[in-house]
Design a protein around this motif. Sequence first.
Motif, mmCIF file in Angstrom:
data_model
loop_
_atom_site.group_PDB
_atom_site.id
_atom_site.type_symbol
_atom_site.label_atom_id
_atom_site.label_comp_id
_atom_site.label_asym_id
_atom_site.label_seq_id
_atom_site.Cartn_x
_atom_site.Cartn_y
_atom_site.Cartn_z
ATOM 1 N N ASN A 179 -0.148 4.142 0.842
ATOM 2 C CA ASN A 179 -0.613 5.027 1.911
ATOM 3 C C ASN A 179 -0.142 4.562 3.298
ATOM 4 O OD1 ASN A 179 -2.021 7.144 3.050
ATOM 5 N ND2 ASN A 179 -3.930 5.999 3.193
ATOM 6 N N CYS A 180 -0.424 3.299 3.654
ATOM 7 C CA CYS A 180 -0.113 2.821 5.008
ATOM 8 C C CYS A 180 1.093 1.876 5.052
ATOM 9 C CB CYS A 180 -1.329 2.139 5.633
ATOM 10 S SG CYS A 180 -1.816 0.607 4.825
ATOM 11 N N GLU B 9 -6.921 -2.479 4.255
ATOM 12 C CA GLU B 9 -6.854 -1.847 5.575
ATOM 13 C C GLU B 9 -7.265 -0.375 5.555
ATOM 14 O OE1 GLU B 9 -3.171 -2.532 7.597
ATOM 15 O OE2 GLU B 9 -3.135 -4.638 7.012
ATOM 16 N N CYS B 10 -6.744 0.387 4.565
ATOM 17 C CA CYS B 10 -6.994 1.832 4.574
ATOM 18 C C CYS B 10 -7.618 2.355 3.292
ATOM 19 C CB CYS B 10 -5.691 2.582 4.849
ATOM 20 S SG CYS B 10 -4.536 2.539 3.470
ATOM 21 N N CYS C 135 -6.338 -0.952 -0.973
ATOM 22 C CA CYS C 135 -5.818 -1.604 0.226
ATOM 23 C C CYS C 135 -6.986 -2.059 1.112
ATOM 24 C CB CYS C 135 -4.928 -0.623 0.990
ATOM 25 S SG CYS C 135 -4.290 -1.267 2.550
ATOM 26 N N SER D 203 1.417 -1.145 4.314
ATOM 27 C CA SER D 203 1.158 -2.544 4.646
ATOM 28 C C SER D 203 1.478 -3.411 3.438
ATOM 29 C CB SER D 203 -0.294 -2.739 5.085
ATOM 30 O OG SER D 203 -1.160 -2.503 4.006
ATOM 31 N N CYS E 175 0.842 -1.182 0.000
ATOM 32 C CA CYS E 175 0.000 0.000 0.000
ATOM 33 C C CYS E 175 0.886 1.245 0.000
ATOM 34 C CB CYS E 175 -0.924 0.013 1.212
ATOM 35 S SG CYS E 175 -1.954 1.500 1.321
#
Length: 90
Positions: free
Chosen positions: A10-11, A31-32, A29, A13, A8
Amino acid sequence: MPVYEYKCDNCDSRFEVLQRISDPPLTDCPECEGALRKVLHPVGISFKGSGFYSTDYKSSSARPSANGESAPSENGASEKKSSEKAASKD
């Protein structure tokens, strides 16, 4: 079916997904909901067996240099050729 690794943006991961080659790549993603990209890894190659010898490949000294000329060999053959060319031009 191959396993692809995604990261990802952004985060940061990372996770792996079992997908077919024909499946479209993942974009969000889990998660986010950020943007994903596939992570590419180099492939290791190991030449094993009796059919591979160190003499099968060019040595690093025989590769062309940045200016397009071949690197001088250990026995000075390139130096001899260049000195002969210079003498013939005179």
